[in-house]
Enzyme design. Structure first.
Site, short mmCIF file in Angstrom:
data_model
loop_
_atom_site.label_atom_id
_atom_site.label_comp_id
_atom_site.label_asym_id
_atom_site.label_seq_id
_atom_site.Cartn_x
_atom_site.Cartn_y
_atom_site.Cartn_z
N PRO A 21 0.85 -1.20 0.00
CA PRO A 21 0.00 0.00 0.00
C PRO A 21 0.88 1.24 0.00
O PRO A 21 2.11 1.14 0.12
CB PRO A 21 -0.72 -0.11 1.34
CG PRO A 21 0.30 -0.74 2.25
CD PRO A 21 1.11 -1.69 1.37
N ALA A 33 -4.89 4.86 3.81
CA ALA A 33 -4.17 3.84 3.04
C ALA A 33 -5.15 2.94 2.32
O ALA A 33 -6.36 2.97 2.59
CB ALA A 33 -3.32 3.00 3.98
N ASN A 34 -4.62 2.17 1.38
CA ASN A 34 -5.39 1.09 0.78
C ASN A 34 -5.08 -0.22 1.51
O ASN A 34 -4.01 -0.35 2.10
CB ASN A 34 -4.97 0.90 -0.68
CG ASN A 34 -5.63 1.89 -1.61
OD1 ASN A 34 -5.98 2.98 -1.21
ND2 ASN A 34 -5.78 1.49 -2.85
N ARG A 35 -5.98 -1.16 1.42
CA ARG A 35 -5.72 -2.49 1.96
C ARG A 35 -4.80 -3.23 1.01
O ARG A 35 -5.11 -3.37 -0.18
CB ARG A 35 -7.04 -3.26 1.96
CG ARG A 35 -7.56 -3.54 3.32
CD ARG A 35 -8.78 -4.43 3.20
NE ARG A 35 -9.93 -3.78 3.80
CZ ARG A 35 -10.07 -3.56 5.12
NH1 ARG A 35 -9.15 -3.95 5.97
NH2 ARG A 35 -11.14 -2.95 5.56
#
Ligand code: CTP
Ligand code: CA
Length: 228
Positions: A21, A33-35
């Site tokens: 991420p 954030a992204n997973r």
């Protein structure tokens, strides 16, 4: 006698892999954030290394450790990731497996945001991050011969991924369905479709390591045609 060497097929080739991420700070203690565990990107870097490539592994803060035997460039934000990818050029191929945050917080604070006791909520302003895949795909000079993107989708996977390939200008898109019901996010397996200008090819559900090995073989095939 002429002997063929199936390994080291990517000897002398430089491949940039982005993974994990990105974290976009809100203040020194908070981020958006992204997973992404970083598992698929790490497996791809390892598979490319096993075929003899020199790998620049540009990684955000992932859960899975980076593989041995690759050059690790650790970054935090999308903007840092783009800079690191640019600094790693030139490359023969680029594989953008990172789950890059689409936005950063434009009004990120240098000091910790405190609750002021009145219940007033902080307001975040967002600004778009650089699209690293689109940028590298459309480089007027020094574009890697092969650029591979990913498309993790939850709906209309093939249509979205096919459109994404066109829009960004990359050569291949590795598409997958990350709907919660598939169990793919955070799991050890992946079910992907490889989309190129020749169409869409769905692979069976495989371990992330096996997906990586197949993809690395395909990259070696494509780069060997390129060199002819
Ligand atoms: N990507 C990138 N830089 C960004 C966003 C995405 O390099 N700022 C890359 C990812 O690493 C991936 C591909 O682009 O290889 C597709 O990412 P995705 O998030 O699916 O694409 P987006 O254009 O951001 O579309 P969406 O609105 O679906 O998030
Ligand atoms: Ca995105």
């Amino acid at each position: 006698a002429v002997v063929s060497l199936p390994a080291r097929r990517l000897g002398g080739q430089h491949v940039i892999v982005t993974s994990g991420p990105t974290h976009e700070p809100i203040d020194p203690v908070r981020y958006i954030a992204n997973r992404s565990s970083g598992a698929q990107g790490a497996a791809i870097a390892a598979a490319l290394r096993d075929l003899g490539a020199r790998v620049s592994f540009v990684t955000g803060p992932a859960e899975v450790p980076p593989p041995e035997g690759v050059e690790v460039i650790a970054v935090e934000t999308a903007r840092e990731m783009r800079e690191a990818v640019e600094a790693a050029l030139p490359a023969d191929a680029a594989v953008m497996a990172a789950a890059v945050a689409d936005w950063h917080v434009a009004n990120a604070r240098p000091g910790k945001i405190k609750k002021d006791g009145t219940g007033k909520l902080p307001e975040l302003e967002f600004a778009e991050n650089p699209d690293i895949l689109a940028w590298i795909s459309q480089l007027p000079q020094g574009r890697p011969a092969l650029v591979v993107g990913f498309a993790a989708e939850t709906d209309d996977v093939l249509e979205n991924a096919t459109r994404k390939r066109k829009r960004k200008g990359c050569d291949w898109i590795v598409a997958n369905d990350v709907s919660p019901a598939t169990g793919i996010m955070g799991g050890v397996e992946n079910a992907v479709t490889l989309i190129s200008d020749e169409g869409a090819e769905s692979w069976p559900r495989l371990s992330k390591g096996e997906v990586a090995r197949r993809l690395a073989e395909r990259i070696a095939d494509a780069l060997s045609l390129e060199g002819d």
